[in-house]
Design a protein around this motif. Structure first.
Motif, PDB file in Angstrom:
ATOM      1  N   GLU A  46      -4.221   0.353  12.710  1.00  0.00           N
ATOM      2  CA  GLU A  46      -3.153   1.176  13.271  1.00  0.00           C
ATOM      3  C   GLU A  46      -1.919   1.259  12.370  1.00  0.00           C
ATOM      4  O   GLU A  46      -1.159   2.221  12.438  1.00  0.00           O
ATOM      5  CB  GLU A  46      -2.758   0.627  14.644  1.00  0.00           C
ATOM      6  N   GLN A  47      -1.710   0.234  11.538  1.00  0.00           N
ATOM      7  CA  GLN A  47      -0.611   0.248  10.571  1.00  0.00           C
ATOM      8  C   GLN A  47      -1.031  -0.587   9.367  1.00  0.00           C
ATOM      9  O   GLN A  47      -1.871  -1.489   9.478  1.00  0.00           O
ATOM     10  CB  GLN A  47       0.684  -0.315  11.169  1.00  0.00           C
ATOM     11  N   VAL A  48      -0.416  -0.292   8.212  1.00  0.00           N
ATOM     12  CA  VAL A  48      -0.681  -1.035   6.983  1.00  0.00           C
ATOM     13  C   VAL A  48       0.647  -1.546   6.419  1.00  0.00           C
ATOM     14  O   VAL A  48       1.612  -0.785   6.307  1.00  0.00           O
ATOM     15  CB  VAL A  48      -1.383  -0.158   5.919  1.00  0.00           C
ATOM     16  N   ILE A  49       0.672  -2.829   6.101  1.00  0.00           N
ATOM     17  CA  ILE A  49       1.810  -3.411   5.375  1.00  0.00           C
ATOM     18  C   ILE A  49       1.340  -3.698   3.960  1.00  0.00           C
ATOM     19  O   ILE A  49       0.445  -4.520   3.753  1.00  0.00           O
ATOM     20  CB  ILE A  49       2.307  -4.720   6.027  1.00  0.00           C
ATOM     21  N   ALA A  50       1.911  -3.018   2.985  1.00  0.00           N
ATOM     22  CA  ALA A  50       1.492  -3.148   1.592  1.00  0.00           C
ATOM     23  C   ALA A  50       2.559  -3.889   0.794  1.00  0.00           C
ATOM     24  O   ALA A  50       3.723  -3.479   0.785  1.00  0.00           O
ATOM     25  CB  ALA A  50       1.239  -1.777   0.983  1.00  0.00           C
ATOM     26  N   GLY A  51       2.169  -4.964   0.127  1.00  0.00           N
ATOM     27  CA  GLY A  51       3.114  -5.757  -0.639  1.00  0.00           C
ATOM     28  C   GLY A  51       2.824  -5.728  -2.126  1.00  0.00           C
ATOM     29  O   GLY A  51       1.678  -5.881  -2.553  1.00  0.00           O
ATOM     30  N   TYR A  52       3.858  -5.523  -2.919  1.00  0.00           N
ATOM     31  CA  TYR A  52       3.752  -5.515  -4.383  1.00  0.00           C
ATOM     32  C   TYR A  52       5.157  -5.619  -4.953  1.00  0.00           C
ATOM     33  O   TYR A  52       6.145  -5.356  -4.262  1.00  0.00           O
ATOM     34  CB  TYR A  52       3.071  -4.235  -4.875  1.00  0.00           C
ATOM     35  N   CYS A  53       5.251  -5.974  -6.231  1.00  0.00           N
ATOM     36  CA  CYS A  53       6.568  -6.102  -6.875  1.00  0.00           C
ATOM     37  C   CYS A  53       6.767  -5.151  -8.051  1.00  0.00           C
ATOM     38  O   CYS A  53       7.874  -4.692  -8.285  1.00  0.00           O
ATOM     39  CB  CYS A  53       6.776  -7.542  -7.361  1.00  0.00           C
ATOM     40  N   PHE A  54       5.715  -4.875  -8.809  1.00  0.00           N
ATOM     41  CA  PHE A  54       5.882  -4.156 -10.066  1.00  0.00           C
ATOM     42  C   PHE A  54       5.333  -2.737 -10.067  1.00  0.00           C
ATOM     43  O   PHE A  54       5.434  -2.031 -11.057  1.00  0.00           O
ATOM     44  CB  PHE A  54       5.241  -4.956 -11.206  1.00  0.00           C
ATOM     45  N   GLN A  55       4.744  -2.299  -8.972  1.00  0.00           N
ATOM     46  CA  GLN A  55       4.245  -0.935  -8.911  1.00  0.00           C
ATOM     47  C   GLN A  55       5.346   0.004  -8.384  1.00  0.00           C
ATOM     48  O   GLN A  55       6.336  -0.441  -7.823  1.00  0.00           O
ATOM     49  CB  GLN A  55       3.011  -0.878  -8.013  1.00  0.00           C
ATOM     50  N   PRO A  56       5.191   1.303  -8.547  1.00  0.00           N
ATOM     51  CA  PRO A  56       6.246   2.244  -8.154  1.00  0.00           C
ATOM     52  C   PRO A  56       6.340   2.421  -6.643  1.00  0.00           C
ATOM     53  O   PRO A  56       5.464   2.002  -5.884  1.00  0.00           O
ATOM     54  CB  PRO A  56       5.832   3.548  -8.833  1.00  0.00           C
ATOM     55  N   SER A  57       7.391   3.068  -6.225  1.00  0.00           N
ATOM     56  CA  SER A  57       7.629   3.353  -4.810  1.00  0.00           C
ATOM     57  C   SER A  57       6.439   4.084  -4.191  1.00  0.00           C
ATOM     58  O   SER A  57       5.819   4.947  -4.827  1.00  0.00           O
ATOM     59  CB  SER A  57       8.891   4.205  -4.678  1.00  0.00           C
ATOM     60  N   THR A  58       6.123   3.730  -2.955  1.00  0.00           N
ATOM     61  CA  THR A  58       4.988   4.252  -2.171  1.00  0.00           C
ATOM     62  C   THR A  58       3.632   3.946  -2.810  1.00  0.00           C
ATOM     63  O   THR A  58       2.642   4.602  -2.498  1.00  0.00           O
ATOM     64  CB  THR A  58       5.098   5.767  -1.869  1.00  0.00           C
ATOM     65  N   ALA A  59       3.585   2.920  -3.651  1.00  0.00           N
ATOM     66  CA  ALA A  59       2.284   2.485  -4.174  1.00  0.00           C
ATOM     67  C   ALA A  59       1.389   2.013  -3.037  1.00  0.00           C
ATOM     68  O   ALA A  59       0.160   2.069  -3.149  1.00  0.00           O
ATOM     69  CB  ALA A  59       2.470   1.369  -5.200  1.00  0.00           C
ATOM     70  N   GLY A  60       1.998   1.570  -1.945  1.00  0.00           N
ATOM     71  CA  GLY A  60       1.213   1.151  -0.793  1.00  0.00           C
ATOM     72  C   GLY A  60       0.374   2.280  -0.237  1.00  0.00           C
ATOM     73  O   GLY A  60      -0.793   2.092   0.149  1.00  0.00           O
ATOM     74  N   GLN A  61       0.964   3.477  -0.187  1.00  0.00           N
ATOM     75  CA  GLN A  61       0.194   4.630   0.276  1.00  0.00           C
ATOM     76  C   GLN A  61      -0.963   4.937  -0.675  1.00  0.00           C
ATOM     77  O   GLN A  61      -2.088   5.188  -0.239  1.00  0.00           O
ATOM     78  CB  GLN A  61       1.114   5.858   0.405  1.00  0.00           C
ATOM     79  N   ARG A  62      -0.655   4.927  -1.971  1.00  0.00           N
ATOM     80  CA  ARG A  62      -1.707   5.228  -2.957  1.00  0.00           C
ATOM     81  C   ARG A  62      -2.862   4.237  -2.828  1.00  0.00           C
ATOM     82  O   ARG A  62      -4.035   4.616  -2.944  1.00  0.00           O
ATOM     83  CB  ARG A  62      -1.120   5.161  -4.379  1.00  0.00           C
ATOM     84  N   ALA A  63      -2.548   2.977  -2.560  1.00  0.00           N
ATOM     85  CA  ALA A  63      -3.582   1.961  -2.407  1.00  0.00           C
ATOM     86  C   ALA A  63      -4.336   2.124  -1.096  1.00  0.00           C
ATOM     87  O   ALA A  63      -5.577   2.091  -1.062  1.00  0.00           O
ATOM     88  CB  ALA A  63      -2.954   0.566  -2.495  1.00  0.00           C
ATOM     89  N   ALA A  64      -3.607   2.304  -0.005  1.00  0.00           N
ATOM     90  CA  ALA A  64      -4.238   2.413   1.312  1.00  0.00           C
ATOM     91  C   ALA A  64      -5.097   3.664   1.422  1.00  0.00           C
ATOM     92  O   ALA A  64      -6.110   3.670   2.144  1.00  0.00           O
ATOM     93  CB  ALA A  64      -3.179   2.406   2.407  1.00  0.00           C
TER      94      ALA A  64
END
Length: 395
Positions: A46-64
C-alpha cells in the motif's frame, strides 16, 4: 496495534563498480526477494518507504517502479548511515498507526570507490551537515588528511584507550570476530577469516584504526515487508512473521557536543537514550536478547555500543569482546552477518540488511551462522548528524 516483518530480502553487498548494475536493478532484486519471502505480490503493498543517500531525488520511485506501476505512495528517506532503519521505522509507524496494512521498506545504495567523504561541498567541510561534529573533533585533536569519518571514530578510539586502558588488540578483536562471522554469509562483501594479528598488521587508516577495522564502501540493497497483525492473520503469514516489539529513534542533544569528546560526538549518548526507550517500551532488557546486529562502521563503535546497550559497564567493552562474550558460545552473538566491517555498508541498505539477518536467525533459517535458540534480536543503526535507531524483534 502490532506490526510484523513478514518478508525480507537483500542482494549480495559488493565493492562499488564490481558489477554492471544500477541502483534500481539492486532494489528490484531485494524487493522481489522480500515479497517472495512473504509470499505476497507487489499489488498488496500500500505504501513504499525508499531509503538512500547518494542517489538523486525521487530515486525511490525509479526503484519501486521496477516492482510494479501500481500508483501507491513512495516516500524518499535520507538519514545518513541510519537511513535503512529509518525507512523501517516509518513503515512500522504507518502500519501501527492504521494508515496502511502492508508497507515495503526498501533501502539501496550505489556508491563510489574510496573512503566516504565528510558530506560537505568539495573540500569545504563548513558546508557539511556534520560540521558541528567535526569542529568538536578539530578542537580536541586537530584535522588531518586521513578520511574524515575514520578520523572522528579513530579519535574516539584514542580517547577510549586513554580513559579506560582499552588496547589496540581489543579493538582489532572486533574486526577479527566480524570477519570470522562473515565467512558463512554468502551476501557479505568479504568472506575471509583474519586473525587479530592480521587485523593489526593491515594498513593504518587513522591511528589506531586499521583497514580491517573499517567498513568499506559498498553497493547493495535490502528490503522488508511490514504488515499489521490483522493482515498477517488474513494472509496466513503468522507462522513466519517476526514481531517488531519496540523501536526508537533518538538524535543529538547538547551533551553530544558539551564534553568536547569524540566518544560523545559519534553517538554513544544517542544509542544509550534509544536503548532506554526500547527497553521501557518492550518490558525487555539486554539480558533477554540473544542476537544483535549493531553498527560497527569502525571497530570502536562496536565497543561504544556494547556499553550504551548495557552489555557491560563504561570502559569495560574491550575486555568484553576479548572474553568471547559476543561471539558464538558467548552470552550474545554480535554481528553474525559479519557486520558493516565485513558484510559491507551501502548506507541506505544497511539498517534493513540488519533486519534481514535478525529475521533469519529468529526463524531458524540462518544456516551455518545460525544462533541456536534465538528468540529475541536487537538491531542498532546509527548515522552522524545524527540519528540512532534501535529495533527489538521477537519470534
Amino acid at each position: 496495534m502490532k506490526s510484523f516483518v513478514a518478508g525480507v530480502g537483500m542482494t549480495k553487498f559488493e565493492k562499488p563498480e564490481s558489477r554492471e548494475w544500477q541502483y534500481w536493478d539492486m532494489a528490484r532484486e531485494a524487493g522481489e526477494a522480500a515479497l517472495a519471502d512473504a509470499g505476497l505480490p507487489y499489488e498488496r503493498v500500500e505504501q513504499v518507504i525508499a531509503g538512500y543517500c547518494f542517489q538523486p531525488s525521487t530515486a525511490g520511485q525509479r526503484a519501486a517502479y521496477e516492482l510494479g506501476l501500481t500508483g501507491v505512495p513512495v516516500h524518499n528517506v535520507n538519514n545518513n548511515c541510519a537511513t535503512g532503519a529509518s525507512a523501517l521505522m516509518l513503515a512500522r509507524q504507518l502500519v501501527e498507526g492504521g494508515a496502511s496494512e502492508c508497507v515495503l521498506a526498501l533501502g539501496f545504495e550505489k556508491m563510489k570507490r574510496g573512503a566516504l567523504g565528510g558530506g560537505g561541498t568539495g573540500d569545504d567541510f563548513s558546508t557539511s551537515p556534520v560540521a558541528r561534529h567535526y569542529s568538536v573533533m578539530a578542537a580536541a585533536h586537530g584535522f588531518e588528511m586521513s578520511p574524515p569519518t575514520a578520523q572522528i571514530f579513530g579519535n574516539a578510539a584514542r580517547e577510549h584507550m586513554e580513559l579506560y586502558g582499552t588496547t589496540a588488540a581489543q579493538l582489532a578483536a572486533v574486526g577479527a570476530k566480524n570477519h570470522r562471522h562473515s565467512v558463512h554469509n554468502p551476501c557479505a562483501q568479504f568472506q575471509v577469516d583474519y586473525s587479530v594479528a592480521e587485523v593489526l598488521a593491515s594498513k593504518e587508516i587513522h591511528r589506531p584504526l586499521t583497514k580491517l577495522q573499517c567498513s568499506p564502501t559498498s553497493d547493495g540493497s535490502a528490503a522488508a515487508v511490514v504488515v499489521s497483525e490483522r493482515f498477517a492473520a488474513a494472509h496466513g503469514l503468522e507462522e513466519r512473521a517476526v514481531e517488531i516489539v519496540a523501536q526508537a529513534m533518538t538524535t543529538d542533544t547538547e551533551s553530544s557536543f558539551a564534553s568536547g569528546r569524540c566518544i560523545d560526538v559519534v553517538g554513544a549518548g544517542m544509542t544509550r537514550a534509544a536503548a532506554r526507550l526500547v527497553y521501557d517500551r518492550s518490558g525487555l532488557g539486554i539480558e533477554d536478547v540473544d542476537v544483535i546486529e549493531l553498527h560497527d562502521c569502525f571497530s570502536i563503535n562496536e565497543l561504544l555500543t556494547y556499553e550504551a546497550l548495557g552489555m557491560c559497564g563504561e570502559g569495560e567493552s574491550g575486555k568484553l569482546v576479548e572474553s568471547g562474550a559476543t561471539t558464538y558460545g558467548g552470552r550474545w552473538v554480535v554481528n553474525p552477518s559479519g557486520g558493516l566491517i565485513s558484510k559491507g555498508h551501502p548506507l541506505g541498505a544497511t539498517g534493513l540488511a540488519q533486519t534481514a539477518e535478525l529475521v533469519q536467525h529468529l526463524r531458524g533459517e540462518a544456516g551455518a551462522r545460525q544462533v541456536g535458540g534465538a528468540r529475541v534480536g536487537l538491531a542498532h543503526n546509527i548515522g552522524l548528524g545524527g540519528a540512532a535507531v534501535l529495533t527489538l524483534l521477537r519470534r
